[in-house]
Design a protein around this motif. Structure first.
Motif, PDB file in Angstrom:
ATOM      1  N   THR A 165       0.819  -1.208   0.000  1.00  0.00           N
ATOM      2  CA  THR A 165       0.000   0.000   0.000  1.00  0.00           C
ATOM      3  C   THR A 165       0.854   1.260   0.000  1.00  0.00           C
ATOM      4  N   SER A 166       1.941   1.245   0.764  1.00  0.00           N
ATOM      5  CA  SER A 166       2.803   2.422   0.825  1.00  0.00           C
ATOM      6  C   SER A 166       3.376   2.762  -0.544  1.00  0.00           C
ATOM      7  N   GLU A 167       3.731   1.739  -1.330  1.00  0.00           N
ATOM      8  CA  GLU A 167       4.275   1.980  -2.654  1.00  0.00           C
ATOM      9  C   GLU A 167       3.213   2.534  -3.599  1.00  0.00           C
ATOM     10  N   PHE A 215       0.636   4.430  -2.776  1.00  0.00           N
ATOM     11  CA  PHE A 215       0.396   5.837  -2.463  1.00  0.00           C
ATOM     12  C   PHE A 215       1.578   6.710  -2.887  1.00  0.00           C
ATOM     13  N   LYS A 216       2.793   6.180  -2.845  1.00  0.00           N
ATOM     14  CA  LYS A 216       3.939   6.921  -3.354  1.00  0.00           C
ATOM     15  C   LYS A 216       3.790   7.164  -4.847  1.00  0.00           C
ATOM     16  N   GLN A 230       1.318   9.891  -5.337  1.00  0.00           N
ATOM     17  CA  GLN A 230       1.925  11.175  -4.998  1.00  0.00           C
ATOM     18  C   GLN A 230       2.840  11.654  -6.120  1.00  0.00           C
ATOM     19  N   ASP A 272      -6.549   9.017  -2.743  1.00  0.00           N
ATOM     20  CA  ASP A 272      -7.032   8.732  -1.393  1.00  0.00           C
ATOM     21  C   ASP A 272      -8.548   8.683  -1.375  1.00  0.00           C
ATOM     22  N   ASN A 292      -8.336   3.915   7.098  1.00  0.00           N
ATOM     23  CA  ASN A 292      -7.013   4.483   7.331  1.00  0.00           C
ATOM     24  C   ASN A 292      -6.838   5.748   6.505  1.00  0.00           C
ATOM     25  N   TYR A 306      -4.024   9.171   5.827  1.00  0.00           N
ATOM     26  CA  TYR A 306      -2.690   9.708   6.052  1.00  0.00           C
ATOM     27  C   TYR A 306      -2.805  11.038   6.792  1.00  0.00           C
ATOM     28  N   THR A 365       4.303   8.950  12.418  1.00  0.00           N
ATOM     29  CA  THR A 365       5.043   9.583  11.320  1.00  0.00           C
ATOM     30  C   THR A 365       4.971  11.109  11.389  1.00  0.00           C
TER      31      THR A 365
END
Length: 284
Positions: free
Chosen positions: A79-81, A83-84, A87, A96, A120, A122, A159
């Motif tokens: 998931t982090s990748e 959203f990167k 972005q 999102d 969830n 950010y 974070t």
């Protein structure tokens, strides 16, 4: 109120909020039998999995946490990748919102649409997008027949830099005034901050799995967990213990005074379908 738009495809008809289509006019939606509603956008295939949240005393499922599942050419992506990538494509806010809309649609299409939905978010988006993003998502909620009180927004606060605490508190206050409940997620992981936690005063605190793992290995720490849960209750927060992966951890979580529990021993993430979840505690 913007209308729901009916989109035909080979599996039937989906009703998609107008705001979602405005953000993603080229997105392709489909309703599958095995994975629920799937959308193709940014070259990715996206859908929702759900991890159940259990009441610690009644041992009944009271909520579902939505988890993004993304793949490209059948290769699963973190998931982090994902959203990167959004972005980098300068569409993070819209992406999102697409993910939240997808989770809402899958949640409502499943067998338990009345359960609380945990989403969830950010913290950077909460702090930087202002009222426009919140207004758009609230319209999507209304389109789906939901209201903010049906939603818990989970924030990964570790974070957040110390100098951002005031901005995050302001954003949380704004969302709370709209009717959302706020949860601090994975507390105890990385740079979690007790002072900031008390300042944010969330309705729910979710203790990271490392907490119950540590308690399992060190019996003398069990009393500390009970005291911490009590302190959070005094601050007005309900407590979820995450990472319950054994009968022993289940017993420790219940003895701590926590309000809710979550973990693979209770229920693994799964796609919502017409089949009811297996409630493993019924056979425990």
């Amino acid at each position: 109120m913007p209308p729901l738009i009916s989109v035909k495809h080979r599996d039937g008809i989906l009703h998609i909020p107008q705001d979602t289509l405005n953000d993603w006019p080229m997105a392709q939606f489909a309703n599958t039998k095995d994975r629920g509603i799937v959308v193709k956008a940014l070259g990715l295939e996206l859908t929702s999995a759900f991890l159940s949240i259990f009441d610690a005393q009644s041992q009944q499922i009271i909520g579902e946490e939505a988890l993004l599942r993304a793949s490209v050419r059948r290769k699963t992506l973190a998931t982090s990748e994902v959203f990167k990538s959004a972005q980098g494509g300068d569409c993070l806010v819209e992406f999102d919102r697409l993910c939240r809309s997808l989770h809402l649609m899958n949640h409502l299409a499943g067998p338990y649409p009345k359960r609380t939905l945990f989403l969830n978010v950010y913290p950077e988006l909460l702090m930087s997008t202002g009222e426009q993003h919140a207004d758009a998502f609230e319209r999507i909620l209304q389109d789906q027949g939901l209201k903010p009180a049906d939603i818990v927004l989970e924030i990964f606060e570790s974070t957040v830099r110390p100098d951002q605490t005031a901005s995050l508190a302001k954003a949380i206050k704004s969302y709370r005034e709209r009717g959302y409940r706020i949860a601090i997620d994975d507390y105890g992981f990385l740079n979690s901050n007790l002072s900031r936690l008390l300042t944010l005063s969330p309705e729910i605190v979710k203790l990271d799995r490392i907490v119950i793992n540590a308690i399992s290995k060190e019996p003398l720490a069990q009393e500390l967990l009970c005291q911490f849960v009590e302190r959070l209750h005094e601050n007005g927060s309900l407590v979820v213990i995450e990472g319950i992966n054994s009968a022993e951890q289940l017993a420790l979580a219940q003895a701590s005074g926590a309000d809710m529990m979550q973990g693979y021993f209770l229920s693994e993430p799964r796609y919502l379908s017409s089949e009811a979840f297996v409630h493993v505690l019924a056979n425990a």
